[in-house]
Design a protein around this motif. Structure first.
Motif, mmCIF file in Angstrom:
data_model
loop_
_atom_site.group_PDB
_atom_site.id
_atom_site.type_symbol
_atom_site.label_atom_id
_atom_site.label_comp_id
_atom_site.label_asym_id
_atom_site.label_seq_id
_atom_site.Cartn_x
_atom_site.Cartn_y
_atom_site.Cartn_z
ATOM 1 N N PRO A 89 0.793 -1.230 0.000
ATOM 2 C CA PRO A 89 0.000 0.000 0.000
ATOM 3 C C PRO A 89 0.829 1.286 0.000
ATOM 4 O O PRO A 89 0.537 2.183 -0.801
ATOM 5 N N PRO A 90 1.901 1.416 0.820
ATOM 6 C CA PRO A 90 2.695 2.648 0.744
ATOM 7 C C PRO A 90 3.307 2.878 -0.632
ATOM 8 O O PRO A 90 3.323 4.012 -1.129
ATOM 9 N N THR A 108 2.148 1.802 -3.506
ATOM 10 C CA THR A 108 1.056 2.208 -4.391
ATOM 11 C C THR A 108 0.717 3.674 -4.180
ATOM 12 O O THR A 108 0.546 4.435 -5.138
ATOM 13 N N MET A 109 0.640 4.073 -2.912
ATOM 14 C CA MET A 109 0.264 5.461 -2.639
ATOM 15 C C MET A 109 1.359 6.425 -3.097
ATOM 16 O O MET A 109 1.074 7.543 -3.512
ATOM 17 N N LEU A 152 3.217 5.933 -5.796
ATOM 18 C CA LEU A 152 2.985 6.042 -7.239
ATOM 19 C C LEU A 152 1.831 7.002 -7.517
ATOM 20 O O LEU A 152 1.920 7.852 -8.414
ATOM 21 N N VAL A 153 0.767 6.867 -6.722
ATOM 22 C CA VAL A 153 -0.395 7.742 -6.918
ATOM 23 C C VAL A 153 0.024 9.196 -6.736
ATOM 24 O O VAL A 153 -0.381 10.076 -7.491
ATOM 25 N N PHE A 172 -5.388 5.349 -10.171
ATOM 26 C CA PHE A 172 -4.007 5.781 -9.983
ATOM 27 C C PHE A 172 -3.853 7.285 -10.210
ATOM 28 O O PHE A 172 -2.940 7.899 -9.682
ATOM 29 N N LYS A 186 -6.146 9.582 -9.451
ATOM 30 C CA LYS A 186 -7.007 10.388 -8.586
ATOM 31 C C LYS A 186 -6.194 10.939 -7.424
ATOM 32 O O LYS A 186 -5.331 10.238 -6.880
ATOM 33 N N ILE A 246 -3.403 -1.080 4.995
ATOM 34 C CA ILE A 246 -2.255 -1.970 5.151
ATOM 35 C C ILE A 246 -2.665 -3.201 5.952
ATOM 36 O O ILE A 246 -2.318 -4.338 5.609
ATOM 37 N N MET A 283 -4.873 -5.444 3.709
ATOM 38 C CA MET A 283 -4.077 -6.167 2.719
ATOM 39 C C MET A 283 -3.249 -7.248 3.405
ATOM 40 O O MET A 283 -3.136 -8.371 2.896
ATOM 41 N N MET A 327 -7.090 5.666 -4.797
ATOM 42 C CA MET A 327 -6.444 4.362 -4.687
ATOM 43 C C MET A 327 -6.591 3.780 -3.293
ATOM 44 O O MET A 327 -6.617 2.565 -3.128
ATOM 45 N N ARG A 328 -6.681 4.641 -2.254
ATOM 46 C CA ARG A 328 -6.848 4.115 -0.909
ATOM 47 C C ARG A 328 -8.166 3.344 -0.809
ATOM 48 O O ARG A 328 -8.239 2.292 -0.170
ATOM 49 N N LEU A 334 -7.668 0.013 -2.618
ATOM 50 C CA LEU A 334 -6.986 -1.044 -1.862
ATOM 51 C C LEU A 334 -7.968 -1.812 -0.986
ATOM 52 O O LEU A 334 -7.959 -3.042 -0.952
#
Lengths: 130, 341
Positions: free
Chosen positions: A28-29, A31-32, A34-35, B67, B69, B87, B90, B239-240, B243
């Motif tokens: 997740p970090p 990915t964030m 990259l965002v 991605f 947004k 986190i 996931m 994206m949050r 996830l």
């Protein structure tokens, strides 16, 4: 056959778990991150308000809630521990020397807990209070 | 052909686990597409149809959109918990994935399950890490500082703790019948008789409980979008949100795999079908994943056929119906085992 990994060495079984855990925590970090590189940014105070139901929220959300949820949680702790005791018994069930005695002991245990369950129902602890 | 010893190396198994992680992402994307298409069919709509043939690339387009947004964290939210909740979610689903076999390869009569690891208590481990997701959902809701989110999380708590107990008792029944808590051994104990035939009641209870565990309709009280906006995930964007959404779909696939492994016979096939080298490599996994697809299909169809229950109905169903039924099933299994079946 089973035993794709040498189970006798317990560390071997948990090396993949540790590695996947690290990857899952990093994903997740990353990915964030990259965002953050890809997305546009513009600041305005209105944007960072709590959305809630679309209108301006009144007061904080960290307020007192229905006690009902806690009563269920207490009942849950009781029964979940019962189930935890069943697991080791389930694995040794097939050992012929121990089957009968272990089963009788476990049935007594289940009946004791079942008695508690009936008590909860009689006391209407498992009835949703409106 | 001899299987080289290197394949049993735990480090190599970890790499296999990472490949399975990638596979499950693709699987989750297909599941989302499948669900949207099926929902459209049931409601006599077209569903996604523009991106690629039959809209199969819709999820790729959605991912690109997510991605790009902007990532918004509300000013009133608790930043640490808000960032940490996806986190935990996931982590929960991927820890489940480690112990679940994705099929098996049969060479010369030897079965090699495609799993990242093999533990003697894997089913207990899977149940434990699967229950961690409730903490992730609660973290997300509590940090959002949103009353509807918090209501959703409380309902999620009440539901999860209600269904964890019948779920556990059903797993114990299966473990007694298989004589092991290792999910690979449980799956192989069902050759040739599936546990759904031996304990049909257990299957029904387990199926309902695992649906509640995954938060699928009619058990998605944590979202209930008609009354709680989007429940626990309301304040999440971009994206949050993606996830958390993906974690739910991965949970759906893994839960369906559990149903197949525990009750529907896993990858077991008659020996004459798998004695051939090529068939032995392809068929068991294909058979297993085919059954998983059918279970997912059933779960999705239930979603569009049954309306959501109220929270008091859900809690009543678990405590007053499923718990006694699962104990009844446990008694039935003990009886069968004592009779030597």
């Amino acid at each position: 056959m089973s035993g794709i990994i040498d189970v006798s060495n317990i560390i071997y079984s948990y090396i993949p778990v540790a590695i996947i855990l690290v990857v899952a925590f990093l994903m997740p970090p990353v990915t964030m991150f990259l965002v953050k590189q890809l997305s546009p940014r513009s600041k305005s105070p209105v944007k960072y308000e709590t959305y809630e139901a679309g209108s301006v929220p009144t007061g904080s959300a960290r307020i007192q809630f229905n006690v009902e949820y806690y009563l269920y949680a207490i009942a849950f702790v009781l029964f979940d521990i019962e189930v935890l005791f069943l697991y080791p018994w389930a694995t040794i069930f097939r050992e012929p020397s121990i089957t009968i005695i272990a089963t009788i002991e476990m049935l007594i245990f289940i009946f004791v807990v079942l008695f508690g369950y009936l008590y909860l129902i009689k006391k209407e602890a498992l009835k949703w209070q409106k | 052909m001899e299987i080289p010893e290197i394949l049993f190396n735990p480090w190599l198994r970890s790499i296999l686990g990472l490949c399975l992680m990638g596979a499950i992402f693709i699987g989750a994307m297909i599941a989302v597409w499948f669900e949207r298409k099926l929902a459209a069919d049931i409601q006599q709509r077209l569903g996604p149809s523009r991106a690629g043939p039959h809209g199969i690339f819709q999820l790729v387009a959605d991912a690109i959109k997510l991605f790009t947004k902007e990532d918004i964290i509300p000013a009133n939210a608790d930043r640490f918990l808000f960032v940490f909740a996806p986190i935990v979610l996931m982590g929960s689903v991927f820890l489940m994935l480690v112990a679940i076999p994705f099929g098996a390869v049969i060479i010369n009569g030897n079965t090699y399950p495609i799993a990242a690891t093999d533990m003697d208590i894997s089913i207990l481990y899977i149940e434990a890490v699967s229950a961690v997701s409730v903490i992730g959902i609660f973290m997300a809701a509590y940090s959002s500082n949103n009353k509807y989110s918090l209501l959703g999380a409380f309902r999620n708590f009440a539901r999860m703790i209600g269904y964890e107990v019948p779920l556990g008792i059903c797993i114990v029944s299966v473990a007694i019948m298989a004589g092991s808590l290792n999910i690979i051994e449980i799956s192989e104990a069902q050759n040739p008789l599936w546990f759904i035939i031996m304990q049909p009641l257990g299957f029904i209870v387990f199926f309902i409980a695992i649906m509640a565990d995954m938060g699928r309709l009619p058990f998605d009280q944590n979202e209930s979008e008609e009354e709680l906006i989007a429940g626990w995930i309301t304040e999440y964007t971009g994206m949050r949100f993606g996830l958390g959404f993906f974690a739910e779909y991965i949970h759906l696939i893994l839960g369906s795999m559990l149903v197949v492994l525990l009750f529907l016979g896993g990858w077991n096939l008659p020996e004459m079908l798998t004695s051939n080298m090529v068939l032995g490599i392809i068929l068991p996994t294909a058979f297993f994943l085919g059954k998983v697809a059918i279970v997912i299909l059933a779960i999705i169809m239930v979603r569009w056929a049954v309306p959501r229950f109220r929270i008091d109905q859900v809690v009543d169903l678990s405590w007053k119906r499923l718990l006694p039924l699962s104990l009844l099933n446990l008694g039935w299994v003990i009886l069968l085992a004592l009779l030597g079946v």
